[in-house]
Scaffold this motif. Structure first.
Motif, short mmCIF file in Angstrom:
data_model
loop_
_atom_site.label_atom_id
_atom_site.label_comp_id
_atom_site.label_asym_id
_atom_site.label_seq_id
_atom_site.Cartn_x
_atom_site.Cartn_y
_atom_site.Cartn_z
N THR A 27 14.33 44.22 54.20
CA THR A 27 13.51 44.19 55.40
C THR A 27 13.56 42.77 55.94
N GLN A 29 11.20 40.75 56.48
CA GLN A 29 10.32 39.91 55.69
C GLN A 29 10.96 39.53 54.36
N SER A 258 4.33 32.85 56.92
CA SER A 258 3.14 33.35 57.63
C SER A 258 3.45 33.74 59.06
N ALA A 259 4.60 33.33 59.57
CA ALA A 259 5.01 33.67 60.93
C ALA A 259 5.59 35.08 60.96
N ASP A 260 5.77 35.60 62.14
CA ASP A 260 6.42 36.91 62.30
C ASP A 260 7.83 36.83 61.72
N PRO A 261 8.28 37.87 60.99
CA PRO A 261 9.61 37.82 60.38
C PRO A 261 10.74 37.54 61.37
N THR A 262 10.55 37.98 62.63
CA THR A 262 11.57 37.71 63.64
C THR A 262 11.74 36.22 63.86
N THR A 263 10.64 35.48 63.77
CA THR A 263 10.71 34.02 63.88
C THR A 263 11.56 33.45 62.74
N ARG A 266 15.24 34.19 63.44
CA ARG A 266 15.74 33.27 64.47
C ARG A 266 15.99 31.88 63.87
#
Length: 427
Positions: A27, A29, A258-263, A266
């Motif tokens: 995933t 994450q 702790s950030a969104d996995p998309t971050t 990127r």
């Protein structure tokens, strides 16, 4: 003692293996979590090898000889192996990019630090610190500022980085250590690296070379040893701090997770693309090739540039495949970008894997030229070496093509406008 040639053999054997074990459960994450594990493992290896380098430098300074100098040089080369694989982490992670400059900045105007042969010395135009020679003086004057340099400490050296506003005033890091071990490379684009004599560190007035005692001052060889010791201690301290940032309870790891996995994705891809394109293809290879300039060679004192470029490339693909071979021979594996891409577009994953294979083969050709044929990077970029130029150009082209595929990978994972840093280069 780690031998960098040993690591080259290991890496060639493992660098094109894709990761499929984790594909079913990967995933975003999980991929980002494994990425932070890899960052910690790489910096932990960089720290371990820096500690060995520190020990070898201490042994050299205690008993200067050709043998102890060569052992320190080998330790420096071994320390570069994990560190160069860490540079893909730089560009997306501000905490690393803000810190990295004091460890790996180059090219440096070495006259800031020690004596130079002025007939072979090129420095940044207008750099008022280019001939300061910290080692030979008790104070230096930069513009209107006079700085007490009588006591050489890690803190003093850190304060001198980019003194006078010049990026070429590099007072610390791997390349400052490299200069104090090898000295200037006076061979230009001919065969040969720096040839600093071990007698530059002998602690008696009679035997000390390139700097005798002046009335009321310490022997220059003693100050040179103090400078090298401070550099080595600082390197260990800085790597200790960054390794802690990515430990299980480290602040940098916690912030990214702790950030969104998309971050996180990127961050990974931007770092890979920026190192591949603007930094390695551009700053480290294209600039030197176009100008036929040994001053713009990355490891210019030791002629170790081929290895630095190879391990930069390897670090990029490590992140894609989620694999890292440690200095102990253990392979770290986990959920990877390759797993995510394969699940969405198997054809694109195959394209990306092929581009990595092609690029690393071209970087390996630079290694083979230096290690097997005795023709190092500074010889390959010579104006009168069209075959060497073509080898370097092929590696640049491979890195550019690789970056284009990385941009496709970003799109496939829902990351728009990756825009890896070009460092203002066009390709």
């Amino acid at each position: 003692m780690f031998d960098n040639r040993y690591f080259i053999g290991l890496c060639v054997g493992m660098m094109f293996t894709t990761s499929t074990v984790f594909a079913a459960k990967a995933t975003p994450q999980a991929v980002v979590e494994h990425y932070t594990d890899m960052i910690h493992a790489v910096y932990d290896d960089a720290l371990t090898t820096a500690k060995i380098l520190d020990e070898k430098i201490a042994a050299y300074l205690k008993a200067p000889s050709e043998k102890t100098l060569n052992e320190a040089k080998l330790a420096w080369k071994a320390a570069r192996v994990p560190y160069q694989q860490s540079e893909t982490f730089r560009f997306g992670n501000k905490v690393i990019d803000d810190w990295e400059g004091s460890l790996n900045s180059w090219p440096l105007d070495e006259g800031l630090i020690d004596y130079v042969d002025t007939s072979h010395y090129q420095f940044e135009q207008g750099n008022v610190g280019a001939n300061a020679n910290i080692i030979a003086t008790q104070s230096i004057t930069i513009g209107t500022e006079t700085i007490d340099t009588s006591k050489i400490t890690p803190e003093l050296l850190m304060s001198l980085n980019e003194i006078g506003g010049s990026e070429a005033n590099v007072a610390t890091g791997y390349h400052a250590i490299e200069f104090l071990l090898w000295g200037q490379d006076l061979h230009g684009t001919d065969k040969g690296a720096g040839e600093r004599p071990f007698t530059d560190y002998i602690q008696t007035d009679e035997a000390c070379t390139n700097g005798k005692a002046k009335a009321g001052t310490k022997l220059t060889c003693q100050r040179r040893a103090a400078y090298l010791t401070a550099l080595s201690q600082l390197l260990v301290s800085q790597l200790t701090d960054m390794t802690a940032q990515w430990a299980k309870d480290g602040a940098a790891r916690k912030a990214l997770l702790s950030a969104d996995p998309t971050t996180g994705l990127r961050t990974m891809l931007f770092g890979m693309g920026s190192l591949s394109l603007g930094e390695l293809a551009g700053e480290r290879m294209k600039v030197a090739l176009i100008a036929n300039s040994t001053e713009d060679e990355h490891d210019c004192f030791s002629d170790n540039t081929h290895n630095s470029h190879f391990y930069n490339g390897l670090g990029i693909q490590n992140v894609y495949f989620g694999t890292y071979k440690t200095t102990t021979g253990k392979t770290l594996t986990g959920a990877s970008l390759a797993d995510l891409v394969a699940a969405k577009d198997a054809k694109l994953d195959k394209e990306m894997s092929t581009k990595f294979k092609e690029t690393q083969a071209k970087l390996q050709a630079l290694v083979d030229s230096a290690e097997k044929k005795g023709i190092a990077f500074d010889q390959l970029i010579a104006a009168d070496n069209p075959q060497g130029n073509a080898l370097v150009k092929a590696a640049i082209d491979g890195l550019v093509a690789q970056t284009h595929s990385l941009e496709k990978v970003a799109e496939a994972l829902g990351i728009k406008d990756l825009n890896p840093d070009t460092a203002d280069h066009t390709f």
